[in-house]
Enzyme design. Structure first.
Site, mmCIF file in Angstrom:
data_model
loop_
_atom_site.group_PDB
_atom_site.id
_atom_site.type_symbol
_atom_site.label_atom_id
_atom_site.label_comp_id
_atom_site.label_asym_id
_atom_site.label_seq_id
_atom_site.Cartn_x
_atom_site.Cartn_y
_atom_site.Cartn_z
ATOM 1 N N GLU A 82 0.788 -1.232 0.000
ATOM 2 C CA GLU A 82 0.000 0.000 0.000
ATOM 3 C C GLU A 82 0.826 1.292 0.000
ATOM 4 O O GLU A 82 0.786 2.068 0.963
ATOM 5 C CB GLU A 82 -0.956 0.014 1.200
ATOM 6 C CG GLU A 82 -1.915 -1.157 1.239
ATOM 7 C CD GLU A 82 -2.984 -1.015 2.325
ATOM 8 O OE1 GLU A 82 -2.839 -0.157 3.210
ATOM 9 O OE2 GLU A 82 -3.978 -1.757 2.265
ATOM 10 N N GLU A 94 -5.517 -8.614 1.008
ATOM 11 C CA GLU A 94 -6.170 -8.259 2.270
ATOM 12 C C GLU A 94 -7.645 -8.020 2.011
ATOM 13 O O GLU A 94 -8.008 -7.396 0.996
ATOM 14 C CB GLU A 94 -5.607 -6.952 2.870
ATOM 15 C CG GLU A 94 -4.270 -7.084 3.537
ATOM 16 C CD GLU A 94 -3.786 -5.775 4.149
ATOM 17 O OE1 GLU A 94 -4.614 -4.964 4.625
ATOM 18 O OE2 GLU A 94 -2.562 -5.573 4.150
HETATM 19 O O1 LGS Z 1 -4.149 -3.287 9.466
HETATM 20 C C1 LGS Z 1 -4.203 -2.684 8.223
HETATM 21 C C2 LGS Z 1 -5.515 -2.949 7.549
HETATM 22 C C3 LGS Z 1 -6.774 -2.630 8.274
HETATM 23 O O2 LGS Z 1 -7.572 -1.857 7.344
HETATM 24 C C4 LGS Z 1 -3.087 -3.174 7.296
HETATM 25 O O3 LGS Z 1 -1.839 -3.122 7.900
HETATM 26 C C5 LGS Z 1 -3.066 -2.320 6.061
HETATM 27 O O4 LGS Z 1 -2.270 -2.946 5.073
HETATM 28 C C6 LGS Z 1 -4.448 -1.941 5.493
HETATM 29 O O5 LGS Z 1 -4.419 -0.589 5.169
HETATM 30 N N1 LGS Z 1 -5.589 -2.097 6.368
HETATM 31 C C7 LGS Z 1 -6.791 -1.501 6.295
HETATM 32 N N2 LGS Z 1 -7.153 -0.689 5.378
HETATM 33 C C8 LGS Z 1 -8.452 -0.166 5.194
HETATM 34 C C9 LGS Z 1 -8.453 1.137 4.542
HETATM 35 C C10 LGS Z 1 -9.853 1.615 4.341
HETATM 36 C C11 LGS Z 1 -9.882 3.087 4.218
HETATM 37 C C12 LGS Z 1 -11.255 3.568 4.160
HETATM 38 C C13 LGS Z 1 -11.345 5.038 4.384
HETATM 39 C C14 LGS Z 1 -12.767 5.460 4.227
HETATM 40 C C15 LGS Z 1 -13.000 6.831 4.683
#
Ligand code: LGS
Length: 452
Positions: free
Chosen positions: A167, A351
């Site tokens: 990411e 993921e």
């Molecule tokens: O723990 C992280 C997970 C949890 O949710 C992990 O290390 C990452 O690689 C990853 O980014 N992860 C994650 N991402 C969710 C992103 C969602 C963003 C939504 C924002 C909406 C306003």
């Protein structure tokens, strides 16, 4: 014939974690500090003052954790290596004890029939390199290739699936633009530089891999479909910006060799002209792309920095504990867009998962089994696996699914407040309890997705 989902032969079922989120003991056995160790010890940066000093104590419990993976039937395990365990100063001297930890872990996975997927960089940059400018220093492409090469030499063959970066979008958006993640900078001028150097580092590591390694290497991106809130020209333009910023910023240079033009519009004078040779370095042939998917966003024009977009909350939507909308169809849409835009590259879902309001401790059911009941997570996973199946039916070459996450863990600056695990962790005792969703996922794996 039944219309029950059938996943392709060889489809790999697994779960994922990342070093800083589960290992603990960040300075053990000669490791150097990382930017996350430093960030977590900076007052005010972490919710509840949490740190990764102990986390899930996986650094000491790795053997039992692998045993549990086998008991649950996982076929693959995606984990990351902490750069500063291998090279405490970021470059130069190799710390053999750090390397031994991952070497033992890989052997144990293989002995248990579990395929390792190794991520080189899941956000824990050696602090020593941050002191030299971190992702803002162009030399980081060489530093990263040097680090990658140490691991390729030590583990290629035992590890057959490699990921350069996890990411890059989050690294720059969180670390250099908005500052909620390490190293906590807030600069419109720095963000494009960090972004570009991440991609140069990715390219340099893939190039090094082709000289040393014989298997597969790819890039993991977090992407999400952007749908317009209305059909107004302003909202359509907002979607275009949000989509370019999140979904194309890294995939375009890696796979097509150029950036989407909207980045210039978004960053203005802060978006530099890059040397032509950089594009050649960045665009290396890849064996697969990993996609991390959590949610979508319904996007509108708004005043926000620097994108001038906003997300419209859906009154009838379902949201997770982190406030992200549950939208499985978005994953199918995204996978179809990926194929249409970038062609038939193999894809892994590296993921997917959710934090929900799990009970804080396990209870014991009538049969005497320790249970953590998480019906919402089960439902989330089932719907997303169906969405993946739909994309496979439509011709997208999807090779596997890595649930986020194997264990409850340190959710970065949100600390331990959000639990994404299929396995519950009692942080007081370090006891692991597979949640109902883990038992369910086990059965999905055993039946190769026929019982979704
Ligand atoms: O723990 C992280 C997970 C949890 O949710 C992990 O290390 C990452 O690689 C990853 O980014 N992860 C994650 N991402 C969710 C992103 C969602 C963003 C939504 C924002 C909406 C306003």
């Amino acid at each position: 014939m039944s219309d029950a989902p059938v996943f392709p032969q060889g489809f790999l079922w697994g779960a994922a974690t990342a070093a800083h989120q589960i290992e603990g003991s960040p300075l053990a056995d000669g490791a150097g500090p990382s930017i996350w160790t430093r960030f977590a010890h900076t007052p005010g940066m972490m919710l509840n003052g949490d740190t990764g000093d102990v986390a899930c104590d996986h650094y000491n419990r790795w053997k039992d954790d692998v045993k549990l993976m086998r008991e649950l039937g996982l076929q693959a395990y995606r984990f990351s290596v902490s750069w500063s365990r291998i090279l405490p100063e970021g470059t130069g001297r190799v710390n053999q004890k750090g390397l031994d930890f991952y070497s033992r872990l890989v052997d144990e996975l293989l002995a248990n029939g579990i395929e390792p997927l190794l991520t080189l960089y899941h956000w824990d940059l050696p602090a020593a390199l941050d002191d030299r400018g971190g992702w803002l220093n162009r030399d980081i492409a060489d530093w990263f290739a040097e680090y990658g090469s140490v691991l390729f030499r030590a583990l290629d063959g035992r590890v057959k699936k490699w990921v350069t970066l996890n990411e890059p979008w989050v690294v720059t958006d969180g670390g250099y633009l908005h500052g909620a993640l390490a190293p906590g900078h807030r600069s419109r001028f720095e963000a494009p530089i960090a972004s570009h150097n991440l991609m140069r580092a990715h390219g340099a590591a893939v190039k090094a891999y082709r000289e040393i390694g014989k298997h597969e290497i790819g890039l993991v991106v977090n992407i999400e479909p952007k749908y317009p809130a209305t059909d107004s020209a302003e909202d359509q333009a907002a979607v275009r910006r949000a989509h370019a910023y999140m979904n194309e910023q890294y995939l375009h240079p890696a796979l097509l060799g150029h950036y989407p033009p909207e980045l210039k519009e978004i960053f203005g004078e802060a978006w530099p002209e890059w040397p032509a040779e950089d594009y050649a370095l960045i665009k290396q042939p890849l064996d697969f792309v990993g996609i991390n998917y959590y949610t979508r966003s319904v996007t509108k024009a708004a005043t926000s920095y620097p994108l001038n977009t906003g997300v419209v909350k859906q009154p009838l939507g379902t949201y997770t504990e982190t406030g992200w909308e549950v939208f499985p169809q978005g994953l199918t849409d995204l996978l179809l867009w990926f194929k249409q835009t970038y062609g038939d590259l193999p894809v892994y879902i590296t993921e997917n998962g959710a934090a929900f309001f799990d009970p804080p401790t396990a209870d014991v059911d009538a049969a005497g089994n320790r249970r953590v009941r998480d019906p919402l997570r089960m439902d989330y996973l089932r719907k997303h696996l169906s969405a993946i199946h739909d994309a496979i039916q439509a011709g997208v070459d999807i090779r596997g699914y890595m649930l986020w996450s194997f264990l409850d863990n340190l959710e970065w600056s949100l600390g331990y407040s959000k639990r994404f695990g299929m396995v519950h962790v009692n942080y007081g005792t370090q006891e692991r309890t597979p949640k109902d969703s883990a038992r369910w996922y086990s059965e999905v794996i055993r039946t190769h997705g026929r019982k979704l």
